[in-house]
Design an enzyme around this catalytic site. Structure first.
Site, PDB file in Angstrom:
ATOM      1  N   CYS A 177       0.860  -1.190   0.000  1.00  0.00           N
ATOM      2  CA  CYS A 177       0.000   0.000   0.000  1.00  0.00           C
ATOM      3  C   CYS A 177       0.889   1.229   0.000  1.00  0.00           C
ATOM      4  O   CYS A 177       1.901   1.259   0.698  1.00  0.00           O
ATOM      5  CB  CYS A 177      -0.890  -0.013   1.241  1.00  0.00           C
ATOM      6  SG  CYS A 177      -1.914   1.469   1.412  1.00  0.00           S
ATOM      7  N   HIS A 206      -9.300  -3.390  -1.842  1.00  0.00           N
ATOM      8  CA  HIS A 206      -8.287  -2.615  -1.125  1.00  0.00           C
ATOM      9  C   HIS A 206      -8.712  -1.148  -1.015  1.00  0.00           C
ATOM     10  O   HIS A 206      -8.623  -0.549   0.061  1.00  0.00           O
ATOM     11  CB  HIS A 206      -6.948  -2.748  -1.876  1.00  0.00           C
ATOM     12  CG  HIS A 206      -5.790  -2.015  -1.270  1.00  0.00           C
ATOM     13  ND1 HIS A 206      -4.677  -2.665  -0.779  1.00  0.00           N
ATOM     14  CD2 HIS A 206      -5.560  -0.695  -1.081  1.00  0.00           C
ATOM     15  CE1 HIS A 206      -3.822  -1.754  -0.310  1.00  0.00           C
ATOM     16  NE2 HIS A 206      -4.332  -0.547  -0.492  1.00  0.00           N
ATOM     17  N   GLU A 207      -9.197  -0.582  -2.131  1.00  0.00           N
ATOM     18  CA  GLU A 207      -9.565   0.847  -2.127  1.00  0.00           C
ATOM     19  C   GLU A 207     -10.834   1.110  -1.311  1.00  0.00           C
ATOM     20  O   GLU A 207     -10.909   2.096  -0.582  1.00  0.00           O
ATOM     21  CB  GLU A 207      -9.712   1.370  -3.561  1.00  0.00           C
ATOM     22  CG  GLU A 207      -8.447   1.285  -4.413  1.00  0.00           C
ATOM     23  CD  GLU A 207      -7.188   1.779  -3.720  1.00  0.00           C
ATOM     24  OE1 GLU A 207      -7.261   2.763  -2.962  1.00  0.00           O
ATOM     25  OE2 GLU A 207      -6.128   1.153  -3.916  1.00  0.00           O
ATOM     26  N   HIS A 252      -9.967   1.213   2.235  1.00  0.00           N
ATOM     27  CA  HIS A 252      -9.411   2.510   2.635  1.00  0.00           C
ATOM     28  C   HIS A 252     -10.514   3.488   3.037  1.00  0.00           C
ATOM     29  O   HIS A 252     -10.416   4.169   4.049  1.00  0.00           O
ATOM     30  CB  HIS A 252      -8.633   3.141   1.473  1.00  0.00           C
ATOM     31  CG  HIS A 252      -7.175   2.808   1.458  1.00  0.00           C
ATOM     32  ND1 HIS A 252      -6.330   3.095   2.498  1.00  0.00           N
ATOM     33  CD2 HIS A 252      -6.402   2.226   0.512  1.00  0.00           C
ATOM     34  CE1 HIS A 252      -5.100   2.691   2.200  1.00  0.00           C
ATOM     35  NE2 HIS A 252      -5.113   2.157   0.989  1.00  0.00           N
TER      36      HIS A 252
END
Ligand code: NI
Length: 177
Positions: free
Chosen positions: A92, A134-135, A138
């Site tokens: 990341c 993953h995004e 976030h």
């Protein structure tokens, strides 16, 4: 570039990475411009995705640039998870020098609003499915370290502590109290 230097990527330990970001209510021309700035920052850092809170902006926006796919997602949501789960060593941009195994679904369906204000609904598989997860993580205040095993956290403890110290100083500079 002037627009790039204004934004730097916040690091592990910065409180904004733990925040569930605010939804975007209106997609303004400024926000559309911002998506291109985010793609530039992402490419400069050799990443394949970037969430707005990674540049200290509290808004539900992420960009993805992987191979020929470029996607700008406002208020993205994962509405279906499927396939199987797969473990893969993930990195990341907010946690440089650290990578570790993260278990993800191999297929997801996501909805979001695109840069033209149009609702999107799309299925992803393979590496793109991983990037989308993953995004969206976030934007929900979750980073790869939260997925790590205790052994992986211990392995990277020194680097994580160093990043934390750096991030705290940066957060203080941003909003001195
Ligand atoms: Ni990331």
């Amino acid at each position: 570039m002037e627009t790039l230097s204004k934004h730097s990527i916040v690091k592990y330990g910065d409180p904004i990475l733990k925040k569930v970001v605010d939804p975007v209510k209106e997609i303004t021309p400024e926000l559309v411009k911002l998506t291109d700035v985010m793609l530039d920052i992402m490419h400069e850092a050799h990443g394949v995705g970037l969430a707005a809170n990674q540049i200290a902006l509290d808004m539900s926006l992420a960009v993805i640039g992987y191979r020929e796919t470029v996607i700008k997602m406002f208020n993205p949501r994962i509405v279906e998870r499927g396939g199987e789960t797969q473990v893969y060593g993930e990195g990341c941009l907010s946690v440089p020098g650290v990578d570790g195994d993260v278990k993800r679904y191999t297929e997801v369906r996501a909805t979001w609003t695109d840069e033209h204000g149009q609702p999107q609904d799309r299925k992803f598989s393979g590496h793109l499915a991983r990037i989308v997860q993953h995004e969206v993580d976030h934007l929900n205040g979750i980073i790869i370290v939260n997925h790590f095993s205790m052994a992986a956290r211990t392995l990277h403890r020194k680097q994580l502590e160093a990043l934390q110290a750096e991030a705290k100083a940066a957060a203080k500079r941003r909003s001195p109290k």
